[in-house]
Design a protein around this motif. Structure first.
Motif, PDB file in Angstrom:
ATOM      1  N   ALA A  38       0.819  -1.216   0.000  1.00  0.00           N
ATOM      2  CA  ALA A  38       0.000   0.000   0.000  1.00  0.00           C
ATOM      3  C   ALA A  38       0.851   1.265   0.000  1.00  0.00           C
ATOM      4  O   ALA A  38       0.442   2.299  -0.538  1.00  0.00           O
ATOM      5  N   GLU A  39       2.040   1.194   0.587  1.00  0.00           N
ATOM      6  CA  GLU A  39       2.917   2.364   0.632  1.00  0.00           C
ATOM      7  C   GLU A  39       3.408   2.747  -0.753  1.00  0.00           C
ATOM      8  O   GLU A  39       3.642   3.928  -1.029  1.00  0.00           O
ATOM      9  N   LEU A  40       3.565   1.771  -1.633  1.00  0.00           N
ATOM     10  CA  LEU A  40       4.010   2.069  -2.985  1.00  0.00           C
ATOM     11  C   LEU A  40       2.977   2.914  -3.707  1.00  0.00           C
ATOM     12  O   LEU A  40       3.329   3.839  -4.448  1.00  0.00           O
ATOM     13  N   GLY A  41       1.706   2.611  -3.489  1.00  0.00           N
ATOM     14  CA  GLY A  41       0.635   3.393  -4.091  1.00  0.00           C
ATOM     15  C   GLY A  41       0.588   4.811  -3.562  1.00  0.00           C
ATOM     16  O   GLY A  41       0.201   5.733  -4.277  1.00  0.00           O
ATOM     17  N   GLN A  42       1.003   4.990  -2.332  1.00  0.00           N
ATOM     18  CA  GLN A  42       0.964   6.318  -1.711  1.00  0.00           C
ATOM     19  C   GLN A  42       2.164   7.181  -2.086  1.00  0.00           C
ATOM     20  O   GLN A  42       2.026   8.376  -2.303  1.00  0.00           O
ATOM     21  N   SER A  43       3.355   6.569  -2.132  1.00  0.00           N
ATOM     22  CA  SER A  43       4.555   7.384  -2.351  1.00  0.00           C
ATOM     23  C   SER A  43       5.396   6.967  -3.538  1.00  0.00           C
ATOM     24  O   SER A  43       6.465   7.517  -3.756  1.00  0.00           O
ATOM     25  N   GLY A  44       4.928   5.987  -4.295  1.00  0.00           N
ATOM     26  CA  GLY A  44       5.665   5.567  -5.476  1.00  0.00           C
ATOM     27  C   GLY A  44       6.701   4.505  -5.160  1.00  0.00           C
ATOM     28  O   GLY A  44       6.877   4.098  -4.011  1.00  0.00           O
ATOM     29  N   ALA A  45       7.395   4.066  -6.195  1.00  0.00           N
ATOM     30  CA  ALA A  45       8.387   3.004  -6.072  1.00  0.00           C
ATOM     31  C   ALA A  45       9.638   3.350  -6.859  1.00  0.00           C
ATOM     32  O   ALA A  45       9.585   4.088  -7.839  1.00  0.00           O
ATOM     33  N   VAL A  46      10.741   2.794  -6.428  1.00  0.00           N
ATOM     34  CA  VAL A  46      11.999   2.937  -7.153  1.00  0.00           C
ATOM     35  C   VAL A  46      11.932   2.011  -8.364  1.00  0.00           C
ATOM     36  O   VAL A  46      11.649   0.823  -8.221  1.00  0.00           O
ATOM     37  N   PRO A  47      12.158   2.534  -9.563  1.00  0.00           N
ATOM     38  CA  PRO A  47      12.126   1.673 -10.756  1.00  0.00           C
ATOM     39  C   PRO A  47      13.091   0.492 -10.620  1.00  0.00           C
ATOM     40  O   PRO A  47      14.249   0.661 -10.274  1.00  0.00           O
ATOM     41  N   GLY A  48      12.573  -0.700 -10.864  1.00  0.00           N
ATOM     42  CA  GLY A  48      13.390  -1.900 -10.818  1.00  0.00           C
ATOM     43  C   GLY A  48      13.609  -2.485  -9.431  1.00  0.00           C
ATOM     44  O   GLY A  48      14.208  -3.551  -9.308  1.00  0.00           O
ATOM     45  N   ALA A  49      13.142  -1.805  -8.390  1.00  0.00           N
ATOM     46  CA  ALA A  49      13.318  -2.338  -7.032  1.00  0.00           C
ATOM     47  C   ALA A  49      12.467  -3.582  -6.852  1.00  0.00           C
ATOM     48  O   ALA A  49      11.418  -3.738  -7.472  1.00  0.00           O
ATOM     49  N   PHE A  50      12.924  -4.466  -5.982  1.00  0.00           N
ATOM     50  CA  PHE A  50      12.223  -5.714  -5.686  1.00  0.00           C
ATOM     51  C   PHE A  50      11.522  -5.548  -4.350  1.00  0.00           C
ATOM     52  O   PHE A  50      12.163  -5.195  -3.354  1.00  0.00           O
ATOM     53  N   LEU A  51      10.224  -5.767  -4.323  1.00  0.00           N
ATOM     54  CA  LEU A  51       9.428  -5.589  -3.104  1.00  0.00           C
ATOM     55  C   LEU A  51       9.322  -6.895  -2.323  1.00  0.00           C
ATOM     56  O   LEU A  51       8.846  -7.898  -2.846  1.00  0.00           O
ATOM     57  N   VAL A  52       9.781  -6.858  -1.087  1.00  0.00           N
ATOM     58  CA  VAL A  52       9.572  -7.936  -0.117  1.00  0.00           C
ATOM     59  C   VAL A  52       9.255  -7.233   1.196  1.00  0.00           C
ATOM     60  O   VAL A  52      10.162  -6.705   1.851  1.00  0.00           O
ATOM     61  N   PRO A  53       7.987  -7.158   1.585  1.00  0.00           N
ATOM     62  CA  PRO A  53       7.642  -6.480   2.836  1.00  0.00           C
ATOM     63  C   PRO A  53       8.445  -7.021   4.021  1.00  0.00           C
ATOM     64  O   PRO A  53       8.733  -8.221   4.092  1.00  0.00           O
ATOM     65  N   ARG A  54       8.798  -6.134   4.936  1.00  0.00           N
ATOM     66  CA  ARG A  54       9.624  -6.496   6.095  1.00  0.00           C
ATOM     67  C   ARG A  54       9.069  -7.704   6.837  1.00  0.00           C
ATOM     68  O   ARG A  54       9.824  -8.565   7.304  1.00  0.00           O
ATOM     69  N   GLY A  55       7.775  -7.824   6.933  1.00  0.00           N
ATOM     70  CA  GLY A  55       7.160  -8.921   7.667  1.00  0.00           C
ATOM     71  C   GLY A  55       7.360 -10.290   7.042  1.00  0.00           C
ATOM     72  O   GLY A  55       7.154 -11.310   7.699  1.00  0.00           O
TER      73      GLY A  55
END
Length: 124
Positions: A38-55
Motif C-alpha cells: 500500500a505504501e508504494l501506491g501512496q509514495s511511489g516506487a523505485v524503478p526496478g526495485a524488488f518488493l519484499v515487505p519487512r514482515g
C-alpha cells in the motif's frame, strides 16, 4: 531492561553500512524495498526495485525455504543488496537481518524520502 523500537533500530544501524540514494541507484545492485504494498501506491516506487515487505523478509531470503525468492537468494555471496523503506528504520532492521543470514546488505540513507529528495526517478 526491555528494548524499544528506537533501541532496536539503533543497534541494527550500528551493524550495517549505509549508501546514498545516488550510490544505490548507480551501483547496478539489487534494491530491496521492504515497505508494505500500500505504501508504494501512496509514495511511489523505485524503478526496478524488488518488493519484499519487512514482515515476510526472513522466509523470502532463506534459500532453503519453500517461500524463497530467487531474485533475492541469488544475491547471497554474489553481490550486494541495498535496502529501502519509507525513512530508514525498517530498512536498517531488514539489512541487519540479511547480514546475519549471510548477505552483503546496506541501508539506503533516508529511505524513499531521501530517494525523492535526491531527485531520483520514482514510478507511480
Amino acid at each position: 531492561m526491555p528494548s524499544t523500537m528506537k533501541d532496536l533500530v539503533a543497534e541494527a544501524r550500528a551493524n550495517v553500512a549505509t549508501v546514498t540514494p545516488e550510490e544505490a541507484q548507480g551501483s547496478g545492485e539489487l534494491i530491496l524495498d521492504v515497505r508494505e504494498p500500500a505504501e508504494l501506491g501512496q509514495s511511489g516506487a523505485v524503478p526496478g526495485a524488488f518488493l519484499v515487505p519487512r514482515g515476510t523478509l526472513e522466509m523470502r531470503a532463506d534459500a532453503t525455504a519453500e517461500t524463497a525468492e530467487s531474485r533475492l537468494t541469488e544475491r547471497m555471496g554474489n553481490g550486494r543488496v541495498h535496502v529501502l523503506c519509507a525513512a530508514g528504520g525498517r530498512a536498517a532492521m531488514a539489512a541487519d537481518t540479511l547480514r546475519r543470514m549471510g548477505y552483503d546488505a546496506t541501508v539506503i540513507e533516508g529511505g524513499m524520502a531521501g530517494w525523492k529528495k535526491a531527485g531520483l526517478p520514482v514510478e507511480t
